[in-house]
Design a protein around this motif. Structure first.
Motif, PDB file in Angstrom:
ATOM      1  N   HIS A   1      -5.671   2.889  -2.416  1.00 30.97           N
ATOM      2  CA  HIS A   1      -5.373   1.592  -2.837  1.00 30.97           C
ATOM      3  C   HIS A   1      -6.469   0.461  -3.502  1.00 30.97           C
ATOM      4  O   HIS A   1      -6.090  -0.177  -4.512  1.00 30.97           O
ATOM      5  CB  HIS A   1      -4.854   1.045  -1.491  1.00 30.97           C
TER       6      HIS A   1
ATOM      7  N   GLY B   1      -2.073   0.928  -6.540  1.00 31.49           N
ATOM      8  CA  GLY B   1      -3.038   2.082  -6.127  1.00 31.49           C
ATOM      9  C   GLY B   1      -3.315   2.990  -7.249  1.00 31.49           C
ATOM     10  O   GLY B   1      -2.454   2.925  -8.217  1.00 31.49           O
TER      11      GLY B   1
ATOM     12  N   GLN C   1       4.489  -0.272  -5.099  1.00 30.76           N
ATOM     13  CA  GLN C   1       3.220   0.549  -4.620  1.00 30.76           C
ATOM     14  C   GLN C   1       2.014   0.249  -5.522  1.00 30.76           C
ATOM     15  O   GLN C   1       2.070   0.315  -6.774  1.00 30.76           O
ATOM     16  CB  GLN C   1       3.251   1.877  -4.610  1.00 30.76           C
TER      17      GLN C   1
ATOM     18  N   SER D   1       0.850  -1.186  -0.017  1.00 30.76           N
ATOM     19  CA  SER D   1      -0.178   0.111  -0.023  1.00 30.76           C
ATOM     20  C   SER D   1       0.892   1.226   0.100  1.00 30.76           C
ATOM     21  O   SER D   1       1.941   1.100   0.258  1.00 30.76           O
ATOM     22  CB  SER D   1      -0.975   0.149   1.222  1.00 30.76           C
ATOM     23  N   ARG D   2       0.293   2.327  -0.306  1.00 23.22           N
ATOM     24  CA  ARG D   2       0.854   3.718   0.015  1.00 23.22           C
ATOM     25  C   ARG D   2       1.606   3.946   0.954  1.00 23.22           C
ATOM     26  O   ARG D   2       2.504   4.416   1.354  1.00 23.22           O
ATOM     27  CB  ARG D   2       0.175   4.772  -0.827  1.00 23.22           C
TER      28      ARG D   2
END
Length: 311
Positions: A266, A244, A242, A228-229
């Motif tokens: 995401h 998303g 990453q 995830s970010r």
């Protein structure tokens, strides 16, 4: 009605997103021509000729096209654009670099990131991080489009027999210069083309935990690894991981989200995955709203148990 697809390739073979883009072009209707612009790119052209549904391959081969500089690719496309009703490119970094330049020079509005074709002049594209779908109709004489690869199943890479026609490459524009390319070498499948992805979030707590907890699961599944970010921003893993809206858009057969709460950006990048498995101890985690299988549990206990259960 004829559509020109700008192929993304490495001069030897086609990139996977090209096959999804050809699928979108086929839904538009009419003939589909595939442009391979590069240097010493006969291998890519030969691969392009075998793609199912392609009626002609155009090969522009010149030193100034070797590194895919957008200005030179754009000029080569503009020389033949008048012969086409649609010019289509994958919505990758490559396609996003080239298509806007072509649209601007043709003085038409680009239609970006389409996920469906309703008719030859009407397309669907996600907006508001995928929470709404815009239906866009264009009356432009040439429609310049980028295609979100996850919105279309790829066509077969084999089975076609399109002729290869050599065309003139545009002269070097001389306004940009290739300096260097740093390519990340992975022992695992590439994220955007992987059939299985294991992703970790901030819930893992550290980069060390990300490696210790997720790598054994990814090894067992033969999966690519994502994040995830929040995990990327926290420094657990590099930006390349990453997934998303501001990372990579993926749609694997199986997506395993571990310790990811499910922020909207995401979800926009992975909710088209065929099967989504989420492991999180928060029963209110938004990721559970899109998960096919949801396990409310402590990831530090659940993931090792899952690994030991896998043959």
């Amino acid at each position: 009605m004829t559509t020109l697809v700008i192929a993304e390739h490495d001069n030897a073979a086609l990139k996977a997103a090209t096959l999804n883009t050809v699928a979108a072009a086929q839904k538009i209707g009419g003939d589909v021509h595939l442009l391979v612009a590069g240097h010493n790119a006969q291998g890519a052209a030969d691969a392009a000729s075998k793609v199912a549904g392609v009626t002609k391959v155009l090969l522009a081969d010149a030193p100034q096209l070797a590194e895919g500089l957008a200005e030179n690719i754009e000029a080569t496309v503009l020389a033949i654009a008048k012969n086409y009703t649609h010019v289509v490119a994958p919505a990758t970094a490559y396609g996003k670099n080239i298509a806007p330049r072509i649209a601007a020079k043709l003085d038409v509005a680009q239609i970006s990131d389409i996920t469906a074709v309703d008719s030859p002049d009407t397309f669907e594209r996600p907006i508001y991080a995928g929470n709404a779908i815009a239906i866009v109709q264009s009356e432009d004489p040439v429609k310049v489009i980028t295609v979100r690869a996850t919105g279309f199943d790829p066509v077969a890479a084999e089975g076609g027999s399109a002729p290869v026609e050599k065309i003139e490459a545009a002269a070097d524009r001389g306004i940009s210069q290739f300096v260097n390319r740093e390519v990340t070498k992975l022992d695992r499948p590439e994220l955007t083309s992987a059939t299985i992805i294991v992703s970790g979030g901030r819930g893992l707590g550290s980069g060390e935990n990300y490696t210790k907890v997720l790598e054994p699961l990814a090894d067992k599944l033969g999966a690519a690894m994502g994040a995830s970010r929040a995990a990327v921003d926290a420094g657990y893993v590099p930006n390349d991981y990453q997934v998303g809206q501001t990372g990579k858009i993926v749609a694997p057969q199986l997506y395993v989200a571990v310790g990811i709460s499910g922020a909207i950006q995401h979800l926009a990048g992975m909710k088209d995955s065929k099967v989504i498995v989420a492991i999180n101890k928060d029963p209110e985690a938004p990721i559970f709203s899109v998960a096919d299988y949801a396990l409310e549990a402590d990831l530090f206990a659940a993931v090792p148990e899952l690994v030991s259960a896998l043959v």
